[in-house]
Design an enzyme around this catalytic site. Structure first.
Site, mmCIF file in Angstrom:
data_model
loop_
_atom_site.group_PDB
_atom_site.id
_atom_site.type_symbol
_atom_site.label_atom_id
_atom_site.label_comp_id
_atom_site.label_asym_id
_atom_site.label_seq_id
_atom_site.Cartn_x
_atom_site.Cartn_y
_atom_site.Cartn_z
ATOM 1 N N ASP A 45 -66.789 -18.731 65.348
ATOM 2 C CA ASP A 45 -65.721 -19.279 65.941
ATOM 3 C C ASP A 45 -65.921 -20.703 66.104
ATOM 4 O O ASP A 45 -65.054 -21.628 66.686
ATOM 5 C CB ASP A 45 -65.174 -18.541 67.026
ATOM 6 N N SER A 46 -67.243 -21.195 66.065
ATOM 7 C CA SER A 46 -67.735 -22.532 66.179
ATOM 8 C C SER A 46 -67.029 -23.368 65.376
ATOM 9 O O SER A 46 -66.897 -24.847 65.471
ATOM 10 C CB SER A 46 -69.025 -22.927 66.127
ATOM 11 N N ASP A 84 -67.231 -13.888 62.881
ATOM 12 C CA ASP A 84 -67.172 -13.816 64.058
ATOM 13 C C ASP A 84 -65.976 -13.637 64.965
ATOM 14 O O ASP A 84 -64.912 -14.070 64.371
ATOM 15 C CB ASP A 84 -67.574 -15.375 64.628
ATOM 16 N N LYS A 114 -69.365 -10.247 64.298
ATOM 17 C CA LYS A 114 -69.980 -10.443 65.534
ATOM 18 C C LYS A 114 -69.319 -10.540 66.681
ATOM 19 O O LYS A 114 -68.102 -10.934 66.825
ATOM 20 C CB LYS A 114 -70.855 -11.891 65.499
ATOM 21 N N GLU A 116 -68.883 -11.142 70.747
ATOM 22 C CA GLU A 116 -69.612 -11.527 72.223
ATOM 23 C C GLU A 116 -69.249 -10.601 73.202
ATOM 24 O O GLU A 116 -68.542 -9.945 73.517
ATOM 25 C CB GLU A 116 -68.943 -12.736 72.537
ATOM 26 N N GLU A 183 -78.035 -16.465 73.174
ATOM 27 C CA GLU A 183 -77.933 -17.877 73.483
ATOM 28 C C GLU A 183 -78.076 -18.377 74.626
ATOM 29 O O GLU A 183 -77.707 -17.695 75.800
ATOM 30 C CB GLU A 183 -76.332 -17.983 73.046
HETATM 31 O O1 KIV Z 1 -69.669 -19.499 66.387
HETATM 32 C C1 KIV Z 1 -70.758 -19.784 66.213
HETATM 33 O O2 KIV Z 1 -71.157 -20.292 65.610
HETATM 34 C C2 KIV Z 1 -71.884 -18.635 67.278
HETATM 35 C C3 KIV Z 1 -73.248 -19.291 67.004
HETATM 36 C C4 KIV Z 1 -73.501 -20.196 67.877
HETATM 37 C C5 KIV Z 1 -74.339 -17.910 67.500
HETATM 38 O O3 KIV Z 1 -71.520 -17.864 67.922
#
Ligand code: KIV
Length: 283
Positions: A45-46, A84, A114, A116, A183
């Site tokens: 989600d980055s 994510d 993924k 969180e 993280e």
């Molecule tokens: O969204 C992302 O890129 C992440 C990484 C920083 C682990 O969650």
């Protein structure tokens, strides 16, 4: 490299091999990472900060990540593709989490998701894994909770807080997560977590003792120059490379030296004659 799987990822920890993960949000980048033998591609989600111009990951939607994940999967990388799950796409209810994780696989082409958090999220992870969807956990700093945490701060700095993170890691392992992102925690905390669980830990800002490392690709390539967190190492200055190329192109367009004959198409001579009659213009 043959196609990576979650099973192989777990075996690599047993063999003491370090794992490489990077983010990607598009097909050409995904194919480059695959050619370089990167084990896992995270469609993070980055993407919100890296590509979409947001200041945090909070505004990123499930549709945004699915859109970018589908582009990555169309490159058919050998790397494992992890989608994510963005803000609030899995916390409302177990049913919501199952439906949205399924979309990440069906429409985004992800091979794992993924998620969180820990605590009540652990039960959600268990349900998603039970439904046959591999889950990577994420503890320590969880950027989707940034307003609650109060900023991008190092987590698990005291013995007590490190102990809490170890318990969270164990509970996510017990819930069936195949690996775990840690993280922004001190190296000692990440080491303790890594030694306490059998699934591989992937660190970002978590020191050298994790089983693998992840960085946001555009950070390590130097696309942004305004801000560089301490844990990011710049392996290239891609912004400079792009700026130099754009300046050279602009100069050549303004001078009229681009496009030249090598980059243009010509009509056959007889057609030029027919086009202009006798008055063929001089070149
Ligand atoms: O969204 C992302 O890129 C992440 C990484 C920083 C682990 O969650």
């Amino acid at each position: 490299m043959t196609r990576m799987t979650t099973h192989k990822i777990r075996l690599l920890k047993e063999k003491g091999k370090r794992l490489v993960m990077l983010t990607a949000y598009d097909a050409p980048t995904a194919s480059i990472l695959s050619e370089c033998g990167v084990d896992m591609i995270l469609v993070g989600d980055s993407v919100g900060n890296s590509l979409l111009g947001y200041e945090s990951t909070i505004p990123v939607t499930l549709d945004d990540v699915i859109h970018h994940c589908a582009a990555v999967s169309r490159a058919h990388p050998d790397s494992l593709i992890i989608g994510d799950m963005p803000f609030m796409s899995y916390k409302v209810s177990e049913q919501q989490a199952l439906q949205n994780c399924a979309r990440m696989l069906q429409q985004g082409g992800a091979e794992a998701v993924k998620i969180e958090g820990a605590g009540r999220v652990t039960d959600i992870v268990r349900s998603v894994v039970d439904a046959g969807i591999p889950v990577m956990g994420h503890i320590g700093l969880t950027p989707q909770s940034i307003f609650q945490v109060g900023g991008y701060r190092v987590q698990g700095r005291t013995a007590e807080l490190a102990g809490t993170l170890v318990e969270q890691a164990k509970s996510l392992e017990d819930a069936g997560a195949f690996s775990l992102v840690i993280e922004l925690v001190p190296s000692e905390t990440a080491k303790m977590i890594t030694e306490a669980i059998k699934i591989p830990t992937i660190g970002i800002g978590a020191g050298p003792y994790c089983d693998g490392q992840v960085l946001v690709l555009w950070d390590m390539l130097g696309l942004f120059e305004d801000f560089k967190p301490k844990f990011v190492k710049r392996y290239a200055s891609i912004r400079e490379v792009i700026k130099n190329a754009v300046k050279e192109y602009s100069d050549e367009v303004r001078k009229g030296t681009f496009p030249d004959a090598d980059h243009s198409f010509e009509m056959a001579e007889e057609e030029t004659g027919r086009l202009y009659g006798r008055n063929k213009p001089s070149p």
